[in-house]
Write a protein that holds these residues in place. Structure first.
Motif, PDB file in Angstrom:
ATOM      1  N   MET A   1      19.760   9.302-111.670  1.00  0.00           N
ATOM      2  CA  MET A   1      21.027   8.698-112.020  1.00  0.00           C
ATOM      3  C   MET A   1      22.182   9.428-111.334  1.00  0.00           C
ATOM      4  O   MET A   1      23.104   8.803-110.862  1.00  0.00           O
ATOM      5  CB  MET A   1      21.175   8.727-113.545  1.00  0.00           C
ATOM      6  N   ALA A   2      22.105  10.757-111.284  1.00  0.00           N
ATOM      7  CA  ALA A   2      23.170  11.548-110.671  1.00  0.00           C
ATOM      8  C   ALA A   2      23.239  11.287-109.169  1.00  0.00           C
ATOM      9  O   ALA A   2      24.331  11.247-108.590  1.00  0.00           O
ATOM     10  CB  ALA A   2      22.962  13.028-110.940  1.00  0.00           C
ATOM     11  N   ALA A   3      22.085  11.105-108.557  1.00  0.00           N
ATOM     12  CA  ALA A   3      22.063  10.832-107.116  1.00  0.00           C
ATOM     13  C   ALA A   3      22.698   9.482-106.823  1.00  0.00           C
ATOM     14  O   ALA A   3      23.444   9.338-105.838  1.00  0.00           O
ATOM     15  CB  ALA A   3      20.634  10.861-106.598  1.00  0.00           C
ATOM     16  N   ALA A   4      22.438   8.501-107.674  1.00  0.00           N
ATOM     17  CA  ALA A   4      23.033   7.176-107.482  1.00  0.00           C
ATOM     18  C   ALA A   4      24.541   7.243-107.649  1.00  0.00           C
ATOM     19  O   ALA A   4      25.289   6.609-106.901  1.00  0.00           O
ATOM     20  CB  ALA A   4      22.434   6.183-108.483  1.00  0.00           C
ATOM     21  N   LYS A   5      24.984   8.030-108.607  1.00  0.00           N
ATOM     22  CA  LYS A   5      26.429   8.183-108.844  1.00  0.00           C
ATOM     23  C   LYS A   5      27.094   8.866-107.644  1.00  0.00           C
ATOM     24  O   LYS A   5      28.155   8.456-107.206  1.00  0.00           O
ATOM     25  CB  LYS A   5      26.662   8.979-110.114  1.00  0.00           C
ATOM     26  N   LYS A   6      26.433   9.904-107.122  1.00  0.00           N
ATOM     27  CA  LYS A   6      26.983  10.596-105.950  1.00  0.00           C
ATOM     28  C   LYS A   6      27.049   9.667-104.752  1.00  0.00           C
ATOM     29  O   LYS A   6      28.015   9.680-103.986  1.00  0.00           O
ATOM     30  CB  LYS A   6      26.145  11.833-105.606  1.00  0.00           C
ATOM     31  N   GLU A   7      26.013   8.865-104.576  1.00  0.00           N
ATOM     32  CA  GLU A   7      25.983   7.907-103.462  1.00  0.00           C
ATOM     33  C   GLU A   7      27.112   6.892-103.600  1.00  0.00           C
ATOM     34  O   GLU A   7      27.799   6.572-102.629  1.00  0.00           O
ATOM     35  CB  GLU A   7      24.623   7.206-103.411  1.00  0.00           C
ATOM     36  N   LEU A   8      27.312   6.387-104.827  1.00  0.00           N
ATOM     37  CA  LEU A   8      28.412   5.442-105.063  1.00  0.00           C
ATOM     38  C   LEU A   8      29.762   6.092-104.793  1.00  0.00           C
ATOM     39  O   LEU A   8      30.652   5.480-104.201  1.00  0.00           O
ATOM     40  CB  LEU A   8      28.377   4.917-106.507  1.00  0.00           C
ATOM     41  N   GLN A   9      29.909   7.343-105.227  1.00  0.00           N
ATOM     42  CA  GLN A   9      31.162   8.076-105.013  1.00  0.00           C
ATOM     43  C   GLN A   9      31.427   8.234-103.521  1.00  0.00           C
ATOM     44  O   GLN A   9      32.551   8.036-103.057  1.00  0.00           O
ATOM     45  CB  GLN A   9      31.089   9.450-105.695  1.00  0.00           C
ATOM     46  N   LEU A  10      30.387   8.575-102.772  1.00  0.00           N
ATOM     47  CA  LEU A  10      30.530   8.746-101.325  1.00  0.00           C
ATOM     48  C   LEU A  10      30.903   7.426-100.656  1.00  0.00           C
ATOM     49  O   LEU A  10      31.789   7.385 -99.792  1.00  0.00           O
ATOM     50  CB  LEU A  10      29.223   9.296-100.736  1.00  0.00           C
ATOM     51  N   GLN A  11      30.246   6.344-101.048  1.00  0.00           N
ATOM     52  CA  GLN A  11      30.567   5.019-100.505  1.00  0.00           C
ATOM     53  C   GLN A  11      32.005   4.638-100.832  1.00  0.00           C
ATOM     54  O   GLN A  11      32.740   4.112 -99.986  1.00  0.00           O
ATOM     55  CB  GLN A  11      29.620   3.960-101.058  1.00  0.00           C
ATOM     56  N   LEU A  12      32.417   4.923-102.063  1.00  0.00           N
ATOM     57  CA  LEU A  12      33.784   4.596-102.485  1.00  0.00           C
ATOM     58  C   LEU A  12      34.802   5.364-101.652  1.00  0.00           C
ATOM     59  O   LEU A  12      35.782   4.791-101.173  1.00  0.00           O
ATOM     60  CB  LEU A  12      33.956   4.899-103.976  1.00  0.00           C
ATOM     61  N   GLU A  13      34.570   6.642-101.456  1.00  0.00           N
ATOM     62  CA  GLU A  13      35.488   7.459-100.645  1.00  0.00           C
ATOM     63  C   GLU A  13      35.569   6.935 -99.216  1.00  0.00           C
ATOM     64  O   GLU A  13      36.651   6.859 -98.633  1.00  0.00           O
ATOM     65  CB  GLU A  13      35.047   8.921-100.649  1.00  0.00           C
ATOM     66  N   THR A  14      34.422   6.570 -98.662  1.00  0.00           N
ATOM     67  CA  THR A  14      34.390   6.040 -97.298  1.00  0.00           C
ATOM     68  C   THR A  14      35.199   4.741 -97.199  1.00  0.00           C
ATOM     69  O   THR A  14      35.999   4.564 -96.275  1.00  0.00           O
ATOM     70  CB  THR A  14      32.934   5.778 -96.859  1.00  0.00           C
ATOM     71  N   GLN A  15      35.003   3.858 -98.157  1.00  0.00           N
ATOM     72  CA  GLN A  15      35.715   2.568 -98.148  1.00  0.00           C
ATOM     73  C   GLN A  15      37.216   2.763 -98.383  1.00  0.00           C
ATOM     74  O   GLN A  15      38.033   2.080 -97.767  1.00  0.00           O
ATOM     75  CB  GLN A  15      35.130   1.618 -99.197  1.00  0.00           C
ATOM     76  N   VAL A  16      37.584   3.675 -99.271  1.00  0.00           N
ATOM     77  CA  VAL A  16      39.003   3.951 -99.526  1.00  0.00           C
ATOM     78  C   VAL A  16      39.661   4.514 -98.269  1.00  0.00           C
ATOM     79  O   VAL A  16      40.780   4.120 -97.905  1.00  0.00           O
ATOM     80  CB  VAL A  16      39.180   4.904-100.735  1.00  0.00           C
ATOM     81  N   ASN A  17      38.971   5.422 -97.576  1.00  0.00           N
ATOM     82  CA  ASN A  17      39.519   5.971 -96.324  1.00  0.00           C
ATOM     83  C   ASN A  17      39.695   4.879 -95.271  1.00  0.00           C
ATOM     84  O   ASN A  17      40.695   4.850 -94.552  1.00  0.00           O
ATOM     85  CB  ASN A  17      38.624   7.089 -95.787  1.00  0.00           C
ATOM     86  N   ALA A  18      38.718   3.985 -95.180  1.00  0.00           N
ATOM     87  CA  ALA A  18      38.817   2.878 -94.226  1.00  0.00           C
ATOM     88  C   ALA A  18      39.990   1.965 -94.598  1.00  0.00           C
ATOM     89  O   ALA A  18      40.738   1.512 -93.718  1.00  0.00           O
ATOM     90  CB  ALA A  18      37.514   2.087 -94.194  1.00  0.00           C
ATOM     91  N   LEU A  19      40.153   1.715 -95.887  1.00  0.00           N
ATOM     92  CA  LEU A  19      41.266   0.879 -96.351  1.00  0.00           C
ATOM     93  C   LEU A  19      42.606   1.532 -96.020  1.00  0.00           C
ATOM     94  O   LEU A  19      43.530   0.859 -95.542  1.00  0.00           O
ATOM     95  CB  LEU A  19      41.149   0.629 -97.857  1.00  0.00           C
ATOM     96  N   GLN A  20      42.718   2.825 -96.225  1.00  0.00           N
ATOM     97  CA  GLN A  20      43.959   3.537 -95.914  1.00  0.00           C
ATOM     98  C   GLN A  20      44.264   3.490 -94.417  1.00  0.00           C
ATOM     99  O   GLN A  20      45.421   3.348 -94.017  1.00  0.00           O
ATOM    100  CB  GLN A  20      43.886   4.983 -96.399  1.00  0.00           C
ATOM    101  N   LYS A  21      43.227   3.597 -93.583  1.00  0.00           N
ATOM    102  CA  LYS A  21      43.427   3.513 -92.127  1.00  0.00           C
ATOM    103  C   LYS A  21      43.949   2.135 -91.748  1.00  0.00           C
ATOM    104  O   LYS A  21      44.870   2.008 -90.936  1.00  0.00           O
ATOM    105  CB  LYS A  21      42.131   3.817 -91.383  1.00  0.00           C
ATOM    106  N   ILE A  22      43.374   1.100 -92.349  1.00  0.00           N
ATOM    107  CA  ILE A  22      43.838  -0.268 -92.066  1.00  0.00           C
ATOM    108  C   ILE A  22      45.287  -0.423 -92.497  1.00  0.00           C
ATOM    109  O   ILE A  22      46.096  -1.025 -91.776  1.00  0.00           O
ATOM    110  CB  ILE A  22      42.928  -1.301 -92.771  1.00  0.00           C
ATOM    111  N   GLN A  23      45.647   0.122 -93.658  1.00  0.00           N
ATOM    112  CA  GLN A  23      47.022   0.021 -94.139  1.00  0.00           C
ATOM    113  C   GLN A  23      47.989   0.746 -93.204  1.00  0.00           C
ATOM    114  O   GLN A  23      49.093   0.264 -92.950  1.00  0.00           O
ATOM    115  CB  GLN A  23      47.122   0.573 -95.562  1.00  0.00           C
ATOM    116  N   LYS A  24      47.572   1.887 -92.649  1.00  0.00           N
ATOM    117  CA  LYS A  24      48.409   2.600 -91.675  1.00  0.00           C
ATOM    118  C   LYS A  24      48.576   1.762 -90.405  1.00  0.00           C
ATOM    119  O   LYS A  24      49.671   1.700 -89.827  1.00  0.00           O
ATOM    120  CB  LYS A  24      47.804   3.960 -91.326  1.00  0.00           C
ATOM    121  N   ASP A  25      47.485   1.127 -89.967  1.00  0.00           N
ATOM    122  CA  ASP A  25      47.558   0.271 -88.774  1.00  0.00           C
ATOM    123  C   ASP A  25      48.498  -0.912 -89.008  1.00  0.00           C
ATOM    124  O   ASP A  25      49.249  -1.297 -88.109  1.00  0.00           O
ATOM    125  CB  ASP A  25      46.166  -0.226 -88.386  1.00  0.00           C
TER     126      ASP A  25
END
Length: 128
Positions: A1-25
């Motif tokens: 369960m903890a590994a799945a949560k960490k994976e989701l957290q990592l995916q979320l951070e990646t997507q948020v960073n991508a979203l922020q880059k798009i907003q800057k563009d």
């Protein structure tokens, strides 16, 4: 369960960073578009002023600190070319902006989905 949560957290951070880059563009696109819009207006004013002049009128172009005499026909042609270029750039920026906004909407949906999945995982762990 903890590994799945960490994976989701990592995916979320990646997507948020991508979203922020798009907003800057998008912000950068708006800034550049604003500059081109100003230049377009200035060049249209120059074009109108050149149309008013007589054929024998003296036209000068500022090159660095020096005013250089320029042929009226050449000046009109240069201004027209500049307006065409700026108009094309504005169209290109609009097309780019449309793509960026679509990409932004997609990323937002992905971020929301991941946040919902994270919320679904957390209560389950708290009960266990």
């Amino acid at each position: 369960m903890a590994a799945a949560k960490k994976e989701l957290q990592l995916q979320l951070e990646t997507q948020v960073n991508a979203l922020q880059k798009i907003q800057k563009d998008i912000a950068k696109n708006h800034q550049v578009r604003r500059q081109y819009t100003i230049q377009h207006g200035e060049n249209e004013m120059v074009q109108k002023e050149l149309e008013i002049l007589d054929d024998e009128a003296n036209v000068f172009k500022l090159i660095g600190p020096v005013l250089v005499k320029q042929d009226l026909v050449e000046a009109k042609a240069n201004v027209n070319k500049r307006i065409e270029y700026i108009t094309a750039e504005l169209k290109r920026l609009d097309a780019t902006l449309k793509v960026l906004e679509e990409s932004q909407a997609t990323k937002r949906e992905e971020v929301m989905r991941l946040q919902q999945r994270m919320q679904a995982v957390q209560p389950g762990k708290a009960r266990a």
